[in-house]
Scaffold this motif. Sequence first.
Motif, PDB file in Angstrom:
ATOM      1  N   TYR A 320      20.652  19.960  63.465  1.00  0.00           N
ATOM      2  CA  TYR A 320      20.213  19.559  62.137  1.00  0.00           C
ATOM      3  C   TYR A 320      19.958  20.812  61.308  1.00  0.00           C
ATOM      4  O   TYR A 320      19.260  21.733  61.743  1.00  0.00           O
ATOM      5  N   ALA A 321      20.558  20.883  60.115  1.00  0.00           N
ATOM      6  CA  ALA A 321      20.364  22.029  59.219  1.00  0.00           C
ATOM      7  C   ALA A 321      18.960  21.986  58.631  1.00  0.00           C
ATOM      8  O   ALA A 321      18.508  20.939  58.134  1.00  0.00           O
ATOM      9  N   LEU A 322      18.277  23.098  58.693  1.00  0.00           N
ATOM     10  CA  LEU A 322      16.926  23.181  58.166  1.00  0.00           C
ATOM     11  C   LEU A 322      16.944  23.460  56.670  1.00  0.00           C
ATOM     12  O   LEU A 322      17.854  24.142  56.159  1.00  0.00           O
ATOM     13  N   PRO A 323      15.966  22.955  55.916  1.00  0.00           N
ATOM     14  CA  PRO A 323      15.854  23.318  54.500  1.00  0.00           C
ATOM     15  C   PRO A 323      15.681  24.836  54.349  1.00  0.00           C
ATOM     16  O   PRO A 323      15.239  25.519  55.274  1.00  0.00           O
ATOM     17  N   ALA A 325      13.580  26.642  52.782  1.00  0.00           N
ATOM     18  CA  ALA A 325      12.222  27.161  52.955  1.00  0.00           C
ATOM     19  C   ALA A 325      11.887  27.339  54.430  1.00  0.00           C
ATOM     20  O   ALA A 325      11.344  28.367  54.846  1.00  0.00           O
ATOM     21  N   LEU A 326      12.225  26.328  55.249  1.00  0.00           N
ATOM     22  CA  LEU A 326      11.948  26.428  56.677  1.00  0.00           C
ATOM     23  C   LEU A 326      12.845  27.462  57.348  1.00  0.00           C
ATOM     24  O   LEU A 326      12.421  28.145  58.288  1.00  0.00           O
ATOM     25  N   GLU A 327      14.076  27.578  56.849  1.00  0.00           N
ATOM     26  CA  GLU A 327      14.980  28.569  57.437  1.00  0.00           C
ATOM     27  C   GLU A 327      14.468  29.986  57.209  1.00  0.00           C
ATOM     28  O   GLU A 327      14.514  30.837  58.106  1.00  0.00           O
ATOM     29  N   SER A 328      13.966  30.264  56.001  1.00  0.00           N
ATOM     30  CA  SER A 328      13.423  31.600  55.720  1.00  0.00           C
ATOM     31  C   SER A 328      12.138  31.850  56.496  1.00  0.00           C
ATOM     32  O   SER A 328      11.827  32.994  56.835  1.00  0.00           O
ATOM     33  N   LEU A 329      11.412  30.791  56.779  1.00  0.00           N
ATOM     34  CA  LEU A 329      10.144  30.938  57.499  1.00  0.00           C
ATOM     35  C   LEU A 329      10.371  31.148  58.993  1.00  0.00           C
ATOM     36  O   LEU A 329       9.700  31.985  59.617  1.00  0.00           O
ATOM     37  N   THR A 330      11.323  30.394  59.571  1.00  0.00           N
ATOM     38  CA  THR A 330      11.542  30.458  61.014  1.00  0.00           C
ATOM     39  C   THR A 330      12.689  31.373  61.409  1.00  0.00           C
ATOM     40  O   THR A 330      12.742  31.842  62.546  1.00  0.00           O
ATOM     41  N   GLY A 331      13.633  31.572  60.496  1.00  0.00           N
ATOM     42  CA  GLY A 331      14.813  32.355  60.824  1.00  0.00           C
ATOM     43  C   GLY A 331      15.874  31.570  61.556  1.00  0.00           C
ATOM     44  O   GLY A 331      16.875  32.135  62.024  1.00  0.00           O
ATOM     45  N   TRP A 332      15.694  30.245  61.650  1.00  0.00           N
ATOM     46  CA  TRP A 332      16.670  29.381  62.334  1.00  0.00           C
ATOM     47  C   TRP A 332      17.466  28.608  61.294  1.00  0.00           C
ATOM     48  O   TRP A 332      16.890  27.857  60.501  1.00  0.00           O
ATOM     49  N   PRO A 333      18.785  28.728  61.289  1.00  0.00           N
ATOM     50  CA  PRO A 333      19.582  27.937  60.330  1.00  0.00           C
ATOM     51  C   PRO A 333      19.646  26.459  60.713  1.00  0.00           C
ATOM     52  O   PRO A 333      19.743  25.590  59.854  1.00  0.00           O
ATOM     53  N   THR A 334      19.614  26.188  62.002  1.00  0.00           N
ATOM     54  CA  THR A 334      19.675  24.796  62.478  1.00  0.00           C
ATOM     55  C   THR A 334      18.609  24.567  63.547  1.00  0.00           C
ATOM     56  O   THR A 334      18.072  25.520  64.132  1.00  0.00           O
ATOM     57  N   LEU A 335      18.346  23.303  63.788  1.00  0.00           N
ATOM     58  CA  LEU A 335      17.390  22.909  64.827  1.00  0.00           C
ATOM     59  C   LEU A 335      18.048  21.846  65.691  1.00  0.00           C
ATOM     60  O   LEU A 335      18.601  20.871  65.174  1.00  0.00           O
ATOM     61  N   ARG A 336      18.007  22.044  66.985  1.00  0.00           N
ATOM     62  CA  ARG A 336      18.656  21.116  67.918  1.00  0.00           C
ATOM     63  C   ARG A 336      17.647  20.083  68.400  1.00  0.00           C
ATOM     64  O   ARG A 336      16.667  20.415  69.071  1.00  0.00           O
ATOM     65  N   LEU A 337      17.883  18.819  68.057  1.00  0.00           N
ATOM     66  CA  LEU A 337      16.951  17.730  68.373  1.00  0.00           C
ATOM     67  C   LEU A 337      17.710  16.507  68.846  1.00  0.00           C
ATOM     68  O   LEU A 337      18.902  16.346  68.590  1.00  0.00           O
ATOM     69  N   TYR A 338      16.980  15.636  69.530  1.00  0.00           N
ATOM     70  CA  TYR A 338      17.470  14.282  69.779  1.00  0.00           C
ATOM     71  C   TYR A 338      17.178  13.440  68.537  1.00  0.00           C
ATOM     72  O   TYR A 338      16.074  13.539  67.969  1.00  0.00           O
TER      73      TYR A 338
END
Length: 447
Positions: A320-323, A325-338
């Motif tokens: 899942y692509a992160l918004p 704001a969250l991408e700049s905060l966490t440094g993750w472009p995507t998040l892997r979830l169920y």
Amino acid sequence: MTELRHRGTTENDLQHQQSEDKGSESEGKAEKDGASDSESKPDTGPPGVPVPADDTPEVLNKALSGLSSRWKNWWVRGILTLAMISFFFFIIYLGPMVLMLIVLCVQIKCFQEIIHIGYSVYHSYHLPWFRTLSWYFLLCVNYFFYGETVTDYFSNLVQREEPLRILSKYHRLISFAMYLTGFCMFVLSLVKKHYRLQFYMFGWTHVTLLIVVTQSHLIIHNLFEGMIWFIVPISCVICNDIMAYMFGFFFGRTPLIKLSPKKTWEGFIGGFFSTVVFGILLSYVMAGYSFFVCPVEFNSDRNSFEVDCEPSDLFQLQDYALPAALESLTGWPTLRLYPFQIHSISLSAFASLMGPFGGFFASGFKRAFKIKDFANTIPGHGGIMDRFDCQYLMATFVNVYIASFIRGPNPAKVVQQLLALRLDQQLHIFNSLKTHLTERGLLEEEA
């Protein structure tokens, strides 16, 4: 409720009440003048509900004798909570059919606790057949609901066994005949001097059936969709109950609602955030195991119930692509979830925001009858109903959520209905389906 008792009493009952009150002239006059005086007085509630005795194990009483009542109750609740959670893990290990039996046992105990309150309040009237008819109606309603469940989810088993096929075909007729028998028994049991009270208790029984039995039936439906739909919602309610108690115990300062004075805003808010995080983490752990995510099905070849399948997309990891704001905060472009983890946010939010209102409803009910708990089955916790008052509301939400956002048409039920048709009707549907699949390119055209 007091008004109902005054208006429904005959002259013999009034004389009996006057003798119990030692001939009080003022009260006797109020009784004879009607219910006008009772309407101007505050509702004091029905008397006669016994107060459960403290049944805390003697071992705990001795071990905690040096503590204040506040901390003693904290430790008793904590120890018994851990014991109940351990038992919950054990029955999960035993599988879905054992869970279904446990749900039935809990339902029966909750029904008994509520009916016992009604009987305790009005036992002095010796209402004929009240408890017998209450349990008979419980049997009728359970027969109807469990029969519907078996027909819906285990059509292969029903079609294979001749007795089950006959019972399934006439299930609703049999259920109605059983209920009609109980209804006639109630009418025949009516006694002139107790008409209003008997109809009151008739309504009491049916409302209890609606609250307890109907909701437990929905819990069974959720369980058959996959144990994860049973375990995650129940665990979220338990987590919210524990964390709200912990936050309220240590940080609570602001009362939340008058019906339950010990509930605080600090506990309510702390329980909400804790439950949402807990729901996401628990869903991540459980979504990776087919034992938890597969529906309960009957295997005709092995003649047993199984939870084995290829997990649906709902339980497959996705990116899942992160918004921004969250991408700049966490440094993750995507998040892997169920995908189920996203649904778990809705479940945990409901458990923490709306689930407590089931507890508030129960608190209001107990206050109306001047009792602390429904029973004293579990030391420090009260009765079984005291622990499951929020679960029943949660069960309805989960069932509605599955029907609205998750579940499509039930293939097993469609096949069962097809097999009940005449052969020419089945052949017509077969040809129509074959033409449709051929047009869609899923079947090759015959030469």
